[in-house]
Design a protein around this motif. Structure first.
Motif, PDB file in Angstrom:
ATOM      1  N   UNK A   1     -12.863   3.570  -0.180  1.00 35.33           N
ATOM      2  CA  UNK A   1     -11.868   2.480  -0.650  1.00 35.33           C
ATOM      3  C   UNK A   1     -10.668   3.232  -1.236  1.00 35.33           C
ATOM      4  N   UNK A   2      -9.685   3.562  -0.365  1.00 36.83           N
ATOM      5  CA  UNK A   2      -8.463   4.169  -0.912  1.00 36.83           C
ATOM      6  C   UNK A   2      -7.631   3.865  -1.924  1.00 36.83           C
ATOM      7  N   UNK A   3      -8.010   2.547  -2.240  1.00 35.05           N
ATOM      8  CA  UNK A   3      -7.099   1.550  -3.168  1.00 35.05           C
ATOM      9  C   UNK A   3      -8.321   1.149  -4.430  1.00 35.05           C
TER      10      UNK A   3
ATOM     11  N   UNK B   1     -10.891  -0.769   3.656  1.00 35.78           N
ATOM     12  CA  UNK B   1     -10.758   0.546   4.030  1.00 35.78           C
ATOM     13  C   UNK B   1      -9.515   1.148   4.557  1.00 35.78           C
ATOM     14  N   UNK B   2      -8.519   0.245   4.708  1.00 41.25           N
ATOM     15  CA  UNK B   2      -7.047   0.630   4.732  1.00 41.25           C
ATOM     16  C   UNK B   2      -6.361   1.429   4.068  1.00 41.25           C
ATOM     17  N   UNK B   3      -6.041   2.465   4.617  1.00 42.18           N
ATOM     18  CA  UNK B   3      -5.339   3.709   3.555  1.00 42.18           C
ATOM     19  C   UNK B   3      -3.763   3.517   3.420  1.00 42.18           C
TER      20      UNK B   3
ATOM     21  N   UNK C   1      -1.616  -4.673   3.047  1.00 42.92           N
ATOM     22  CA  UNK C   1      -0.924  -5.996   2.284  1.00 42.92           C
ATOM     23  C   UNK C   1      -0.653  -6.881   3.612  1.00 42.92           C
ATOM     24  N   UNK C   2      -0.284  -6.145   4.650  1.00 43.71           N
ATOM     25  CA  UNK C   2      -0.123  -7.204   5.924  1.00 43.71           C
ATOM     26  C   UNK C   2      -1.333  -7.774   6.336  1.00 43.71           C
ATOM     27  N   UNK C   3      -2.328  -6.877   6.324  1.00 44.45           N
ATOM     28  CA  UNK C   3      -3.872  -7.374   6.459  1.00 44.45           C
ATOM     29  C   UNK C   3      -4.248  -8.606   5.583  1.00 44.45           C
ATOM     30  N   UNK C   4      -3.900  -8.564   4.454  1.00 42.83           N
ATOM     31  CA  UNK C   4      -4.210  -9.642   3.428  1.00 42.83           C
ATOM     32  C   UNK C   4      -3.303 -10.868   3.888  1.00 42.83           C
TER      33      UNK C   4
END
Length: 546
Positions: A239-241, A468-470, A476-479
């Motif tokens: 979890x990079x964020x 898992x996106x770093x 943000x685009x995925x959300x």
């Protein structure tokens, strides 16, 4: 001090008016409907209170000098100040209602003038009590803001960046599955006990077992106190964020003995800039904490005075501090604090036509709905705007079938009922829009019944990819993609974006509105007014204005 004495003083004032008047003790006794002896006793008591002076003249029937020094409402406010200083809130509420006055209006009037006289206290109206301010249990916007004033999270979000709060430094391993947080040394709770890594461990154990929040933090495997002031959090997936989640109010740190305490034994003790001095059904008082581990608050106290009748006038998009009607005010606004959404939970209703019908209803379209698209069960959150949207649905669909078959259920924010046709709900931006949208996707518990098997599988894969996106832009685009996909599937659509305004007297400085509709209380201060103005306008005009 009794309310009855105020009422008797007003009887005198109404007969003789302000200033000096010549009256006999017989006349005063008649004003008060009592004996001459008791009238003398009351005059002496009112003189001691500073309301009037009485200079009798020797000889029965001779007129003495009665000097009314205060307007009755001024005398009332003077006694309220004393009762408030002694924390006698029951007496406060009795006094503002003297001689049949409306308690809510009287309290509003008292508080509206108090801001000009209390240069170390900021006052605000509120319409409901706040109950237990436990970080794991509160979901309402104002309560979550109070959490940020009373407690500290490990980190906080400032200007779209994560900054230190309780932790002064943090780091993770190469794949972001182990995070270490270094606590500020010698941090004290409001009871002056030291905050340690053990308190952090206990707070997170409570969080991951919380029925409200556990789905959002289900990747936390363990939390370890490495030393007195170092904590490690181990995750099951990268979890990079992760630190963005740790800015949220529910992650606030409390003393370990209160994490699992029941309501009767819980104490809202944190390490934030304000301690909770009073939390009753009439008043919530925050007191500056002088041992705060960062910059101390500029204001001594913040007081939220409570009366349920104010709920009728309170709108979600509107907060304000108490104002004197003769003072200049300004408004500060946040144009986006979240959105109201419509979630179509019944699979049979997940069509373009139904979605268009619902959107038309929310816009106030009065055209009768086609019976084949009837909505029978609706849940809505317990705020004014969602109630209005529910009424619009009732008006729109109520004519298409017997009104008694259209069921409306009111729920708290963050509470979701399964098996309904439609839910009207809010997603609040709080510190970060995308973190809040991701939290909604994780926390909504009924996706399996709302979606088909294929849709549900796709959503869960997208949620896993988001976590898992770093790269922040890709995350943000995925959300945004998932939210758009839910709308394309006719499952979820935005009704309206929500903004907030905060109305402030020009004397209150340091105001920067946040997405909770309030501001950082510790930065507020009161600039003394050059001209002292009295309360001259009626309560009706004050209420009409706000």
């Amino acid at each position: 001090m009794s309310r009855r004495k105020l009422e008797l003083y007003e009887n005198i004032f109404n007969r003789v008016g302000p200033g000096k008047s010549k009256v006999t003790i017989v006349e005063v006794a008649a004003f008060l409907h009592c004996s001459e002896r008791h009238a003398r006793t009351l005059l002496n008591q009112m003189t001691t209170l500073g309301w009037l002076t009485w200079s009798p003249t020797v000889g029965r029937g001779n007129k003495g000098i009665l000097n009314c020094l205060l307007e009755p409402i001024q005398a009332c406010h003077k006694e309220i100040d004393k009762a408030n200083d002694n924390s006698n809130l029951d007496l406060v509420y009795k006094l503002v209602g003297f001689n049949g006055r409306d308690t809510a209006a009287g309290l509003w009037q008292y508080l509206s003038q108090a801001v000009t006289e209390k240069h170390n206290t900021i006052l605000a109206p509120f319409h409901r009590c706040m109950k237990t301010l436990h970080p794991h249990f509160v979901t309402e916007r104002t309560e979550r803001h109070f959490i940020s004033e009373i407690y500290q999270t490990l980190v906080e979000e400032k200007a779209n960046k994560v900054a230190g709060n309780l932790a002064h430094f943090w780091e993770s391993n190469h794949n972001h599955t182990v995070w270490a947080f270094y606590l500020r040394p010698e941090t004290q709770f409001h009871d002056l006990s030291l905050l340690t890594a053990d308190d952090v461990v206990a707070s997170f154990k409570g969080l991951i077992h919380s029925a409200q929040w556990q789905r959002l933090y289900d990747h936390i495997e363990k939390v370890i106190a490495v030393s007195f002031d170092v904590v490690e959090i181990h995750l099951s997936t990268p979890d990079p964020f992760f630190t963005q989640l740790l800015c949220r109010a529910e992650t606030a740190i409390m003393p370990k003995q209160f994490v699992f305490a029941n309501e009767s034994h819980f104490k809202a003790i944190g390490s934030g800039p304000f301690s909770l001095a009073v939390n009753s059904n009439k008043l919530v008082r925050l007191q500056r904490f002088s041992q705060y581990n960062r910059t101390s608050a500029l204001i001594e106290k913040i007081e939220f005075w409570i009366h349920e009748n104010w709920a009728e006038r309170k709108k979600c998009y509107q907060n304000f501090f108490f104002l004197n009607d003769s003072l200049k005010v300004y408004e500060t606004a946040c144009d986006y604090v979240g959105s109201f959404y419509c979630l179509i939970a019944n699979k049979q209703l997940q069509t373009k036509e139904v979605k268009q019908n619902l959107a038309a209803a929310f816009l106030g379209n009065q055209t009768q709905a086609d019976t084949q698209y009837s909505v029978y069960t609706v849940s809505h959150e317990n705020n004014r705007e969602c109630r209005e949207y529910a009424k619009q649905l009732f008006s729109y669909f109520g004519n298409s079938h017997a009104p008694q078959t259209l069921k409306m259920k009111e729920v708290k924010f963050g509470q979701f009922i399964n098996g309904l046709d439609v839910s009207i709900l809010g997603v609040r931006k709080e510190d970060n829009k995308y973190t809040s949208l991701f939290a909604f996707l994780k926390l909504y518990p009924h996706w399996a019944s709302v979606l088909s098997f294929t849709q549900h599988d796709y959503l869960q894969k997208q949620i896993a990819a988001i976590r898992i996106e770093a790269d922040v832009v890709r995350q943000q685009a995925l959300i945004s993609h998932v939210m758009a996909w839910l709308e394309q599937q006719h499952i979820l659509f935005e009704i309206k974006r929500e903004g907030l305004t905060l109305t402030v007297p020009e004397q209150i400085q340091g105001v920067e509105i946040n997405a909770n509709g309030w501001c950082n209380f510790s930065k507020l201060w009161i600039k003394p007014s050059k001209e002292k103005s009295g309360v001259t306008s009626s309560m009706e005009s004050l209420i009409a204005k706000y």
